[in-house]
Write a protein that holds these residues in place. Structure first.
Motif, PDB file in Angstrom:
ATOM      1  N   GLY A 152     -15.351  14.845 -20.179  1.00 53.00           N
ATOM      2  CA  GLY A 152     -15.926  14.660 -18.867  1.00 53.00           C
ATOM      3  C   GLY A 152     -14.983  14.234 -17.773  1.00 53.00           C
ATOM      4  O   GLY A 152     -15.372  14.184 -16.601  1.00 53.00           O
ATOM      5  N   GLU A 153     -13.721  13.929 -18.108  1.00 51.38           N
ATOM      6  CA  GLU A 153     -12.800  13.389 -17.111  1.00 51.38           C
ATOM      7  C   GLU A 153     -12.367  14.465 -16.113  1.00 51.38           C
ATOM      8  O   GLU A 153     -11.708  15.443 -16.468  1.00 51.38           O
ATOM      9  CB  GLU A 153     -11.567  12.807 -17.801  1.00 51.38           C
ATOM     10  N   PRO A 154     -12.694  14.289 -14.826  1.00 46.46           N
ATOM     11  CA  PRO A 154     -12.353  15.310 -13.816  1.00 46.46           C
ATOM     12  C   PRO A 154     -10.855  15.586 -13.712  1.00 46.46           C
ATOM     13  O   PRO A 154     -10.448  16.740 -13.521  1.00 46.46           O
ATOM     14  CB  PRO A 154     -12.894  14.697 -12.514  1.00 46.46           C
ATOM     15  N   GLU A 155     -10.020  14.539 -13.831  1.00 46.84           N
ATOM     16  CA  GLU A 155      -8.580  14.747 -13.661  1.00 46.84           C
ATOM     17  C   GLU A 155      -7.997  15.587 -14.792  1.00 46.84           C
ATOM     18  O   GLU A 155      -7.052  16.365 -14.575  1.00 46.84           O
ATOM     19  CB  GLU A 155      -7.847  13.403 -13.566  1.00 46.84           C
ATOM     20  N   SER A 208     -20.548  18.061 -17.230  1.00 50.85           N
ATOM     21  CA  SER A 208     -20.682  18.377 -15.803  1.00 50.85           C
ATOM     22  C   SER A 208     -19.564  17.851 -14.901  1.00 50.85           C
ATOM     23  O   SER A 208     -19.046  18.620 -14.069  1.00 50.85           O
ATOM     24  CB  SER A 208     -22.041  17.900 -15.294  1.00 50.85           C
ATOM     25  N   PRO A 209     -19.145  16.580 -14.985  1.00 58.79           N
ATOM     26  CA  PRO A 209     -18.093  16.143 -14.057  1.00 58.79           C
ATOM     27  C   PRO A 209     -16.791  16.929 -14.217  1.00 58.79           C
ATOM     28  O   PRO A 209     -16.118  17.244 -13.229  1.00 58.79           O
ATOM     29  CB  PRO A 209     -17.903  14.662 -14.427  1.00 58.79           C
ATOM     30  N   ALA A 210     -16.454  17.267 -15.457  1.00 54.00           N
ATOM     31  CA  ALA A 210     -15.237  18.044 -15.704  1.00 54.00           C
ATOM     32  C   ALA A 210     -15.395  19.472 -15.182  1.00 54.00           C
ATOM     33  O   ALA A 210     -14.470  20.049 -14.596  1.00 54.00           O
ATOM     34  CB  ALA A 210     -14.900  18.048 -17.188  1.00 54.00           C
ATOM     35  N   VAL A 211     -16.558  20.060 -15.401  1.00 50.03           N
ATOM     36  CA  VAL A 211     -16.810  21.421 -14.919  1.00 50.03           C
ATOM     37  C   VAL A 211     -16.703  21.478 -13.398  1.00 50.03           C
ATOM     38  O   VAL A 211     -16.111  22.406 -12.828  1.00 50.03           O
ATOM     39  CB  VAL A 211     -18.194  21.912 -15.395  1.00 50.03           C
ATOM     40  N   SER A 212     -17.270  20.497 -12.711  1.00 55.25           N
ATOM     41  CA  SER A 212     -17.207  20.473 -11.249  1.00 55.25           C
ATOM     42  C   SER A 212     -15.765  20.419 -10.760  1.00 55.25           C
ATOM     43  O   SER A 212     -15.382  21.107  -9.806  1.00 55.25           O
ATOM     44  CB  SER A 212     -17.993  19.272 -10.708  1.00 55.25           C
ATOM     45  N   SER A 213     -14.941  19.608 -11.428  1.00 61.91           N
ATOM     46  CA  SER A 213     -13.541  19.475 -11.033  1.00 61.91           C
ATOM     47  C   SER A 213     -12.768  20.772 -11.280  1.00 61.91           C
ATOM     48  O   SER A 213     -11.990  21.220 -10.436  1.00 61.91           O
ATOM     49  CB  SER A 213     -12.891  18.324 -11.808  1.00 61.91           C
ATOM     50  N   TYR A 256     -36.228  12.608 -28.860  1.00 64.14           N
ATOM     51  CA  TYR A 256     -34.874  12.959 -28.420  1.00 64.14           C
ATOM     52  C   TYR A 256     -34.490  12.125 -27.195  1.00 64.14           C
ATOM     53  O   TYR A 256     -35.315  11.868 -26.316  1.00 64.14           O
ATOM     54  CB  TYR A 256     -34.797  14.450 -28.081  1.00 64.14           C
ATOM     55  N   ARG A 257     -33.237  11.706 -27.155  1.00 66.52           N
ATOM     56  CA  ARG A 257     -32.723  10.915 -26.032  1.00 66.52           C
ATOM     57  C   ARG A 257     -31.517  11.637 -25.424  1.00 66.52           C
ATOM     58  O   ARG A 257     -30.741  12.285 -26.126  1.00 66.52           O
ATOM     59  CB  ARG A 257     -32.324   9.512 -26.502  1.00 66.52           C
ATOM     60  N   PRO A 258     -31.353  11.510 -24.099  1.00 64.12           N
ATOM     61  CA  PRO A 258     -30.243  12.217 -23.434  1.00 64.12           C
ATOM     62  C   PRO A 258     -28.890  11.609 -23.760  1.00 64.12           C
ATOM     63  O   PRO A 258     -28.762  10.391 -23.912  1.00 64.12           O
ATOM     64  CB  PRO A 258     -30.581  12.066 -21.945  1.00 64.12           C
ATOM     65  N   VAL A 259     -27.889  12.476 -23.856  1.00 63.52           N
ATOM     66  CA  VAL A 259     -26.511  12.051 -24.139  1.00 63.52           C
ATOM     67  C   VAL A 259     -25.610  12.311 -22.940  1.00 63.52           C
ATOM     68  O   VAL A 259     -24.877  11.434 -22.487  1.00 63.52           O
ATOM     69  CB  VAL A 259     -25.956  12.772 -25.387  1.00 63.52           C
ATOM     70  N   ALA A 260     -25.646  13.534 -22.419  1.00 65.85           N
ATOM     71  CA  ALA A 260     -24.775  13.901 -21.292  1.00 65.85           C
ATOM     72  C   ALA A 260     -25.310  15.175 -20.648  1.00 65.85           C
ATOM     73  O   ALA A 260     -26.037  15.956 -21.275  1.00 65.85           O
ATOM     74  CB  ALA A 260     -23.338  14.108 -21.755  1.00 65.85           C
ATOM     75  N   ASP A 261     -24.926  15.384 -19.392  1.00 67.65           N
ATOM     76  CA  ASP A 261     -25.281  16.611 -18.684  1.00 67.65           C
ATOM     77  C   ASP A 261     -24.129  17.605 -18.755  1.00 67.65           C
ATOM     78  O   ASP A 261     -22.950  17.223 -18.668  1.00 67.65           O
ATOM     79  CB  ASP A 261     -25.610  16.310 -17.226  1.00 67.65           C
ATOM     80  N   PHE A 262     -24.493  18.874 -18.904  1.00 65.08           N
ATOM     81  CA  PHE A 262     -23.533  19.971 -18.994  1.00 65.08           C
ATOM     82  C   PHE A 262     -23.869  20.997 -17.912  1.00 65.08           C
ATOM     83  O   PHE A 262     -25.016  21.097 -17.478  1.00 65.08           O
ATOM     84  CB  PHE A 262     -23.620  20.660 -20.365  1.00 65.08           C
ATOM     85  N   SER A 263     -22.875  21.751 -17.488  1.00 65.03           N
ATOM     86  CA  SER A 263     -23.070  22.789 -16.478  1.00 65.03           C
ATOM     87  C   SER A 263     -22.323  24.052 -16.878  1.00 65.03           C
ATOM     88  O   SER A 263     -21.370  24.011 -17.665  1.00 65.03           O
ATOM     89  CB  SER A 263     -22.559  22.315 -15.105  1.00 65.03           C
ATOM     90  N   HIS A 264     -22.756  25.166 -16.296  1.00 67.64           N
ATOM     91  CA  HIS A 264     -22.094  26.459 -16.491  1.00 67.64           C
ATOM     92  C   HIS A 264     -21.882  27.065 -15.117  1.00 67.64           C
ATOM     93  O   HIS A 264     -22.847  27.316 -14.381  1.00 67.64           O
ATOM     94  CB  HIS A 264     -22.951  27.361 -17.377  1.00 67.64           C
ATOM     95  N   VAL A 265     -20.633  27.310 -14.765  1.00 64.21           N
ATOM     96  CA  VAL A 265     -20.257  27.876 -13.472  1.00 64.21           C
ATOM     97  C   VAL A 265     -19.544  29.205 -13.714  1.00 64.21           C
ATOM     98  O   VAL A 265     -18.668  29.301 -14.581  1.00 64.21           O
ATOM     99  CB  VAL A 265     -19.330  26.913 -12.694  1.00 64.21           C
ATOM    100  N   VAL A 266     -19.920  30.230 -12.959  1.00 66.96           N
ATOM    101  CA  VAL A 266     -19.250  31.523 -13.063  1.00 66.96           C
ATOM    102  C   VAL A 266     -18.367  31.740 -11.841  1.00 66.96           C
ATOM    103  O   VAL A 266     -18.655  31.247 -10.749  1.00 66.96           O
ATOM    104  CB  VAL A 266     -20.257  32.687 -13.212  1.00 66.96           C
ATOM    105  N   PHE A 267     -17.268  32.496 -12.053  1.00 66.32           N
ATOM    106  CA  PHE A 267     -16.321  32.795 -10.983  1.00 66.32           C
ATOM    107  C   PHE A 267     -16.455  34.266 -10.587  1.00 66.32           C
ATOM    108  O   PHE A 267     -16.643  35.134 -11.437  1.00 66.32           O
ATOM    109  CB  PHE A 267     -14.878  32.551 -11.444  1.00 66.32           C
TER     110      PHE A 267
END
Length: 280
Positions: free
Chosen positions: A73-76, A99-104, A261-272
């Motif tokens: 998840g680390e953006p840097e 998600s934070p890593a995908v956004s970065s 079920y309990r949430p762990v983390a959010d994920f995203s999918h971005v296309v270019f």
């Protein structure tokens, strides 16, 4: 910090096995893909480690035609990986993962490459420690048989179109997956009314996916009952079930949380999309 690229799946596995064990839930997508690649070679797959001195601190993968997958998840770290891919003239069709890593990563690609970026799905990763008893649903779960393959393949393609908005990447994509786990069906009065898939256990985790009920059998609790049954089976074997939900689908998010079920983390999918390319 150093980024290394691997095309040798065994060398990569040796390098990241300990890292995956530190958080097998977050790394579940990578772990199942890595296990599949070790059983059946994919020549164009690439694997990446991000090292801090002698220690691997993060890992990613690219298995064309799918996007680069970030299991951290680390953006840097994500922007550093994007810079590395660009320096090697690697042009993935998109990026998916935490998600934070995908956004970065996507921001870097948009600013440095000039591609347009579009988020096509936001998901949430869930896990469960104990399944909560729910209302009784008519029918029973069972493992699939060879005679179920044609039906399951059709349902698998329908799920991908409905849930992801795309046709399967390959015609035999879902059939191939059946060798990497177990297909389960819910039967009501000898009618097959719902299905789901549980991956082979990897690093103590089995991922539930392809939860699908055809329209004519919906709103009867079949999918929830099947996921509950398969989750109990995985837990009884000493492993941990995980699954992803589409954040745009409040119904599935609610149902799975009712099961425990309990949430762990959010994920995203971005296309270019390359600048100036047609969207048709």
């Amino acid at each position: 910090m150093r980024i290394r690229t691997f095309d040798d799946v065994e060398a990569f596995h040796h390098r990241v096995a300990h890292l995956i064990q530190t958080d097998p839930v977050i790394y579940s997508v990578m772990a199942t893909n890595l296990a599949r690649a070790r059983r059946r070679s994919q020549e164009d797959a690439l694997w990446f480690t991000i090292d801090d001195g002698p220690t691997v601190i993060a890992a990613a993968m690219w298995t064309p035609p799918y996007p680069v997958h970030l299991s951290f998840g680390e953006p840097e770290l994500a922007s550093a990986l994007a810079r590395h891919l660009l320096s090697q003239d690697m042009r993935p069709p998109g990026v998916a993962g935490v998600s934070p890593a995908v956004s970065s990563f996507a921001r870097f690609w948009r600013e440095e490459v000039g591609d347009t970026t579009e988020t096509v799905m936001d998901q949430r990763l869930f896990t469960v420690d104990e399944v909560i008893e729910s209302e009784t649903v008519p029918g029973t779960p069972r493992r699939s048989r060879p005679s179920d393959l044609d039906l399951a393949s059709g349902w698998g393609a329908a799920f991908q179109v409905e849930a992801m908005g795309t046709e399967p990447a390959r015609k035999d994509d879902f059939t191939d997956r059946l060798a990497d786990g177990a297909l389960w069906l819910w039967e009501d009065e000898d009618r097959r009314v719902s299905m789901t898939f549980a991956s082979k256990v990897s690093s103590g985790v089995s991922r539930i996916s392809y939860v699908y009920t055809p329209p004519e059998h919906r709103r009867r609790g079949y999918a929830g009952a099947l996921v509950a049954a398969v989750s109990r089976y995985i837990l009884s074997a000493g492993s941990r079930p995980v699954l992803f939900t589409d954040l745009a689908n409040p119904t599935s998010n609610h149902i799975y949380q009712e099961l425990g079920y309990r949430p762990v983390a959010d994920f995203s999918h971005v296309v270019f999309t390359a600048s100036g390319a047609s969207s048709d």
